[in-house]
Design a protein around this motif. Structure first.
Motif, PDB file in Angstrom:
ATOM      1  N   UNK A   1      -1.303  29.324 -43.591  1.00  0.00           N
ATOM      2  CA  UNK A   1      -0.643  30.527 -43.071  1.00  0.00           C
ATOM      3  C   UNK A   1       0.847  30.289 -42.837  1.00  0.00           C
ATOM      4  N   UNK A   2       1.438  29.471 -43.684  1.00  0.00           N
ATOM      5  CA  UNK A   2       2.850  29.095 -43.537  1.00  0.00           C
ATOM      6  C   UNK A   2       3.691  29.782 -44.600  1.00  0.00           C
ATOM      7  N   UNK A   3       4.829  30.301 -44.214  1.00  0.00           N
ATOM      8  CA  UNK A   3       5.779  30.836 -45.186  1.00  0.00           C
ATOM      9  C   UNK A   3       6.471  29.678 -45.900  1.00  0.00           C
ATOM     10  N   UNK A   4       6.900  29.930 -47.140  1.00  0.00           N
ATOM     11  CA  UNK A   4       7.608  28.930 -47.933  1.00  0.00           C
ATOM     12  C   UNK A   4       9.058  29.385 -48.071  1.00  0.00           C
ATOM     13  N   UNK A   5       9.971  28.570 -47.563  1.00  0.00           N
ATOM     14  CA  UNK A   5      11.398  28.901 -47.533  1.00  0.00           C
ATOM     15  C   UNK A   5      12.076  28.159 -48.680  1.00  0.00           C
ATOM     16  N   UNK A   6      12.531  28.916 -49.685  1.00  0.00           N
ATOM     17  CA  UNK A   6      12.918  28.321 -50.960  1.00  0.00           C
ATOM     18  C   UNK A   6      14.402  28.519 -51.252  1.00  0.00           C
ATOM     19  N   UNK A   7      15.067  27.399 -51.539  1.00  0.00           N
ATOM     20  CA  UNK A   7      16.393  27.403 -52.150  1.00  0.00           C
ATOM     21  C   UNK A   7      16.144  27.482 -53.657  1.00  0.00           C
ATOM     22  N   UNK A   8      16.506  28.611 -54.255  1.00  0.00           N
ATOM     23  CA  UNK A   8      16.155  28.883 -55.641  1.00  0.00           C
ATOM     24  C   UNK A   8      16.984  28.079 -56.622  1.00  0.00           C
TER      25      UNK A   8
ATOM     26  N   UNK B   1      13.268  33.721 -49.252  1.00  0.00           N
ATOM     27  CA  UNK B   1      14.382  33.286 -50.087  1.00  0.00           C
ATOM     28  C   UNK B   1      15.565  32.958 -49.182  1.00  0.00           C
ATOM     29  N   UNK B   2      15.963  31.698 -49.153  1.00  0.00           N
ATOM     30  CA  UNK B   2      17.063  31.315 -48.262  1.00  0.00           C
ATOM     31  C   UNK B   2      18.400  31.700 -48.896  1.00  0.00           C
ATOM     32  N   UNK B   3      19.384  31.915 -48.033  1.00  0.00           N
ATOM     33  CA  UNK B   3      20.765  32.287 -48.400  1.00  0.00           C
ATOM     34  C   UNK B   3      20.858  33.023 -49.742  1.00  0.00           C
ATOM     35  N   UNK B   4      20.357  34.266 -49.742  1.00  0.00           N
ATOM     36  CA  UNK B   4      20.347  35.055 -50.978  1.00  0.00           C
ATOM     37  C   UNK B   4      21.751  35.260 -51.524  1.00  0.00           C
ATOM     38  N   UNK B   5      22.742  35.317 -50.640  1.00  0.00           N
ATOM     39  CA  UNK B   5      24.125  35.480 -51.107  1.00  0.00           C
ATOM     40  C   UNK B   5      24.569  34.293 -51.929  1.00  0.00           C
ATOM     41  N   UNK B   6      24.182  33.092 -51.516  1.00  0.00           N
ATOM     42  CA  UNK B   6      24.559  31.878 -52.229  1.00  0.00           C
ATOM     43  C   UNK B   6      23.824  31.774 -53.556  1.00  0.00           C
ATOM     44  N   UNK B   7      22.555  32.161 -53.568  1.00  0.00           N
ATOM     45  CA  UNK B   7      21.777  32.094 -54.799  1.00  0.00           C
ATOM     46  C   UNK B   7      22.236  33.135 -55.812  1.00  0.00           C
ATOM     47  N   UNK B   8      22.567  34.325 -55.331  1.00  0.00           N
ATOM     48  CA  UNK B   8      22.832  35.447 -56.227  1.00  0.00           C
ATOM     49  C   UNK B   8      24.270  35.527 -56.714  1.00  0.00           C
ATOM     50  N   UNK B   9      25.206  35.241 -55.822  1.00  0.00           N
ATOM     51  CA  UNK B   9      26.636  35.425 -56.125  1.00  0.00           C
ATOM     52  C   UNK B   9      26.879  36.845 -56.646  1.00  0.00           C
ATOM     53  N   UNK B  10      27.419  36.997 -57.865  1.00  0.00           N
ATOM     54  CA  UNK B  10      27.761  38.327 -58.380  1.00  0.00           C
ATOM     55  C   UNK B  10      26.534  39.171 -58.703  1.00  0.00           C
ATOM     56  N   UNK B  11      25.359  38.565 -58.713  1.00  0.00           N
ATOM     57  CA  UNK B  11      24.114  39.282 -59.004  1.00  0.00           C
ATOM     58  C   UNK B  11      23.417  39.762 -57.737  1.00  0.00           C
ATOM     59  N   UNK B  12      24.156  39.856 -56.643  1.00  0.00           N
ATOM     60  CA  UNK B  12      23.528  40.131 -55.358  1.00  0.00           C
ATOM     61  C   UNK B  12      22.743  41.442 -55.363  1.00  0.00           C
ATOM     62  N   UNK B  13      23.261  42.480 -55.989  1.00  0.00           N
ATOM     63  CA  UNK B  13      22.529  43.747 -56.008  1.00  0.00           C
ATOM     64  C   UNK B  13      21.223  43.624 -56.776  1.00  0.00           C
TER      65      UNK B  13
END
Length: 498
Positions: free
Chosen positions: A220-227, A250-262
């Motif tokens: 019952x644990x969430x998985x916190x992933x740096x993509x 999904x951790x730090x979505x801004x860092x993972x996505x950059x210009x693809x944030x939307x």
């Protein structure tokens, strides 16, 4: 009467019951005034993001819990005058690496009352909590770290993030079994979630990742992933989490996505609409920070020259070139990566799906300003100055939403992130007209302004904007041991499901 109701209605009975208790507090002021509380916070604007309460109220505290939230006068042995201030749940940071006295000192002055190391996590839960058992400024918890387990099993020589076999060698099933065993032990010893850093472990196969996610789901644990990079990395993580029947953060979505944030946020929203348990977080800065020697930058030699000018060496503030980047990578250490525009940051911070989490790290004054300024920056810049978030919406991102992310596995989190009767007395009291971050990339250890009081476990740690040096009331937050009748899966059981 209120105290009796708080005792008789279980916290887990749901939002309606808690809202009912809060309503009784409002209607039964005569009962509240009969008591003398150990601490009363008087006349502040109470914002409780779960129930929607937003009114000038008084809060009565006994021991480590809230015993009254009332519009009526409350008597207290000690009284804090909160006129003109906001009384909010203490901020919960789901992603912070500065799990040290230095880090806690800075975080609590930014309003944080509970901080978690989940993304990297640990392979030895008991030792992690033992190292912090002497008393800390705030509450703290740790996840079961796939990165750490993989480094141990693959015999990676690095001290922090993998640079050798832990990053680059595919694991055999026997080695995956060893990782599962280490992670099972960590979960059984109370790890609050599971952390993965797929960009730092590019050799981890779908089979390996799936088995880790299945293990987490059983606990019952969430998985916190740096993509790993690109939309493909997000799609991969969502698909594997869906196969595992698990919960993905999904951790730090801004860092993972950059210009693809939307596009990233739209993908996460679609997954949620499809019934998957997927959440995400962001930090409110355009620059990220990591270790220069990590696998994340393995292709650095192919970059155009102008790319290197986006990097600063954290210790000195030096801006890097192709030559100095190569030299520093051989040396190893912390860099700051100015990779995003303010528009990208603003999109992530203000989106309804995101929580606020710092991803902060600082050591001996060297690090990123987000460890000491993330929460005040949101309140000062994006709420007050720009008006892009309402104050209740911003506080929900910092309090009730991170509490909910962990509470299915960690019952203690059902008592946090709220200003309600029966909830833990972890509170942040701030001046909405003055709160702001003051840390910078050159001075990352500057503390925030406008955080007037922070209450941890019912006692002040910050008073009138000043840290109380001996106020170490923070406790370790752990999950309970799983039901002994359920047990942990054997590696063979996980293998047979694939």
């Amino acid at each position: 009467m209120t105290d009796m109701l708080a005792q008789r209605i279980p916290w887990g009975a749901g939002r309606f019951c808690r809202a009912f208790i809060a309503a009784v507090c409002l209607m039964a002021g005569h009962a509240a005034t009969a008591a003398v509380y150990e601490l009363v916070i008087q006349g502040g604007r109470v914002i409780d993001p779960e129930t929607g309460l937003d009114a000038v109220m008084n809060v009565g505290i006994n021991g480590s819990s809230i015993q009254a939230v009332s519009a009526e006068h409350l008597d207290g042995q000690s009284v804090i005058d909160a006129d003109g201030l906001v009384i909010a749940p203490g901020f919960i940071d789901l992603h912070v690496h500065s799990q040290t006295e230095e880090g806690y000192r800075l975080m609590v002055q930014d309003g944080v009352t509970s901080a978690f190391e989940i993304e990297v996590g640990t392979a030895d839960v008991d030792e992690w909590y033992a190292q912090r058992s002497g008393g800390q400024y705030l509450n703290h918890g740790v996840g079961a770290g796939h990165i750490k387990a993989r480094m141990i099993v693959m015999d990676d020589p690095a001290e922090s993030l993998p640079t050798g076999p832990g990053a680059w060698e595919a694991a055999t099933q026997a080695e995956i079994d060893e990782m599962i065993s280490l992670l099972s032990e960590a979960l059984e010893r109370g790890a609050v979630a599971v952390g993965m850093g797929l960009e730092y472990t590019p050799a981890a196969s779908d089979r390996e990742v799936l088995q880790v996610m299945e293990l987490a789901a059983l606990h019952n644990a969430s998985v916190h992933v740096h993509l790993d990079a690109g939309l493909e990395g997000l799609d991969r993580a969502i698909a594997l989490a869906a196969r595992a029947g698990g919960s993905l953060h999904v951790v730090h979505v801004n860092s993972a996505a950059k210009s693809l944030i939307n596009q990233y946020l739209a993908r996460i929203e679609s997954a949620r609409d499809a019934g998957l348990d997927v959440t995400t977080e962001t930090y409110p800065y355009g620059a990220g920070m990591t270790r220069i020697e990590s696998a994340k930058f393995s292709n650095w030699a192919s970059w155009p020259d102008e790319e290197f000018g986006k990097f600063q060496w954290a210790e000195t503030g030096e801006w890097l070139t192709r030559e100095s980047f190569g030299a520093r990578r051989s040396e190893g250490g912390i860099i700051i990566h100015h990779a995003r525009t303010e528009s990208m940051t603003r999109t992530a911070v203000t989106h309804p799906l995101t929580m606020i989490a710092s991803d902060g790290f600082i050591e001996s004054g060297t690090g990123h300003p987000r460890v000491s300024g993330s929460f005040s920056r949101v309140l000062g810049r994006y709420v007050r100055e720009e008006g892009r978030l309402t104050l209740p919406a911003a506080l929900a991102k910092m309090t009730i939403e991170p509490a909910r992310r962990l509470e299915a596995r960690v019952p203690a989190m059902r008592m946090k992130g709220r200003v309600q009767v029966g909830a833990d007395a972890d509170l942040t009291i701030f001046d909405p007209q003055a709160v702001i971050d003051r840390s910078t990339y050159d001075e990352p250890a500057r503390t925030s302004a406008g955080i007037e009081y922070v209450i941890v476990g019912g006692r002040p740690v910050i008073r009138k904007g000043k840290l109380i040096e001996d106020a170490r009331f923070g406790k370790g937050i752990r999950a309970p041991a799983p039901d002994a009748t359920v047990g942990s899966p054997t590696p063979l059981e996980l293998t047979q499901r694939n």
